[in-house]
Structure formats: structure tokens, C-alpha cells
Design an enzyme around this catalytic site. Sequence first.
Site, PDB file in Angstrom:
ATOM      1  N   HIS A 207     -29.690  13.146 -13.802  1.00 15.81           N
ATOM      2  CA  HIS A 207     -30.358  12.594 -12.617  1.00 15.81           C
ATOM      3  C   HIS A 207     -31.584  11.772 -13.017  1.00 15.81           C
ATOM      4  O   HIS A 207     -31.809  10.675 -12.490  1.00 15.81           O
ATOM      5  CB  HIS A 207     -30.787  13.712 -11.657  1.00 15.81           C
ATOM      6  CG  HIS A 207     -29.666  14.301 -10.871  1.00 15.81           C
ATOM      7  ND1 HIS A 207     -28.856  13.564 -10.035  1.00 15.81           N
ATOM      8  CD2 HIS A 207     -29.218  15.581 -10.790  1.00 15.81           C
ATOM      9  CE1 HIS A 207     -27.960  14.353  -9.466  1.00 15.81           C
ATOM     10  NE2 HIS A 207     -28.151  15.586  -9.906  1.00 15.81           N
TER      11      HIS A 207
ATOM     12  N   HIS B  37     -26.999  18.284 -16.382  1.00 16.57           N
ATOM     13  CA  HIS B  37     -26.838  17.809 -15.005  1.00 16.57           C
ATOM     14  C   HIS B  37     -28.153  17.239 -14.483  1.00 16.57           C
ATOM     15  O   HIS B  37     -28.191  16.125 -13.940  1.00 16.57           O
ATOM     16  CB  HIS B  37     -26.365  18.983 -14.135  1.00 16.57           C
ATOM     17  CG  HIS B  37     -26.210  18.656 -12.687  1.00 16.57           C
ATOM     18  ND1 HIS B  37     -25.006  18.732 -12.041  1.00 16.57           N
ATOM     19  CD2 HIS B  37     -27.114  18.274 -11.741  1.00 16.57           C
ATOM     20  CE1 HIS B  37     -25.168  18.396 -10.772  1.00 16.57           C
ATOM     21  NE2 HIS B  37     -26.441  18.123 -10.562  1.00 16.57           N
ATOM     22  N   GLU B  38     -29.220  17.997 -14.644  1.00 16.15           N
ATOM     23  CA  GLU B  38     -30.524  17.543 -14.127  1.00 16.15           C
ATOM     24  C   GLU B  38     -31.091  16.402 -14.963  1.00 16.15           C
ATOM     25  O   GLU B  38     -31.699  15.470 -14.421  1.00 16.15           O
ATOM     26  CB  GLU B  38     -31.499  18.720 -14.042  1.00 16.15           C
ATOM     27  CG  GLU B  38     -31.028  19.857 -13.150  1.00 16.15           C
ATOM     28  CD  GLU B  38     -30.589  19.448 -11.748  1.00 16.15           C
ATOM     29  OE1 GLU B  38     -31.025  18.393 -11.246  1.00 16.15           O
ATOM     30  OE2 GLU B  38     -29.785  20.192 -11.151  1.00 16.15           O
TER      31      GLU B  38
END
Length: 166
Positions: A82, A78-79
Site C-alpha cells: 500500500h 500487504h501493508e
Amino acid sequence: MNRTHIPIALQQAVMRCLRSKLQLAQHHFARTFAEPKILYQQRGTLAGSAWPQAWEIRLNPVLLQENQQPFIDQVVPHELAHLLVFEQFGQVAPHGREWRWMMEQVLSVPALRTHQFALASVQTKTFSYRCACQQHQLTLRRHNRVLRQESHYYCRHCGERLVFSG
């Protein structure tokens, strides 16, 4: 300074996941990406955060230790997504279509915006506030901002200013 000790084996598992997902992105885009720095200093109820300008990922050490493999499988990609989205598309909506595409098509992970981990161990004391339509719970940080008259908070439903109710 990080007060929570992360076992080496857990740090290695985080790095294996990160490198595996980074390799998928590098293959997809036919280019290399620097390995982001991983810091275990995220606090509160956030599982992680991405800092594109610093090219780093901050992970919550408490939630990592309490949820090990699900945390690694969900939060690390998820990170990373980004960071990759910022690198490829610049400043866009944090969980917009570019991020969803990166998660699902490039990193092969479901695009979940939020985690479902138990938060009891990381939840901080909250303070009751009220408006015309309901009770609200503000964090210590927001409560202190109200006390110092630095901020005012308003209800998203009725629009009324929140008032401390003790």
C-alpha cells in the site's frame, strides 16, 4: 499506548521481512525508499493498516503473536505494498490492479486482500439489528453512534434502515 508486549525476536522477524521486501522494491524501481515506521497499535479484527502520508505501518499485536510467521509473510508485505503503491502511483483503489501488481510482480507475494486468521481473541461484542430481509451485527462503536443519533445504517440488500432488535 501499546498494552501488548511484542517479544524482541518477533519484532526482529517483522523487520527482516519488511527490509527484504523493501529491498525487492528498491531493486525493481532502481531507487531507494525510506524504511516505514512500524507501530504495534492496530486494534480490532484488522491485521494491519498502512498510513502513506505518515509512511508508517500499524500492525495488530494480538494477531501477530497468535499467527506469527503467516502474519509476517502475508500482512507485512500487504501493508508495505500500500505504501509503495501510494509512492509510485498516488491515490488509487486500495486493492486495485496497481496494488495487485506490486504484491505479485514486485514483492513476490500472493495478492490476498483479507486474512484468514482466527478472530475470537480480538472480536468485540456486537449488537443485533434487523431490516426487512435479515439480521445484522453492528460493532459497539456503530451501536453507540446509533444511540447518540450520529449515524444511521442501511441494509445493502433491501436498502431499509437498520433497527436495534436488542
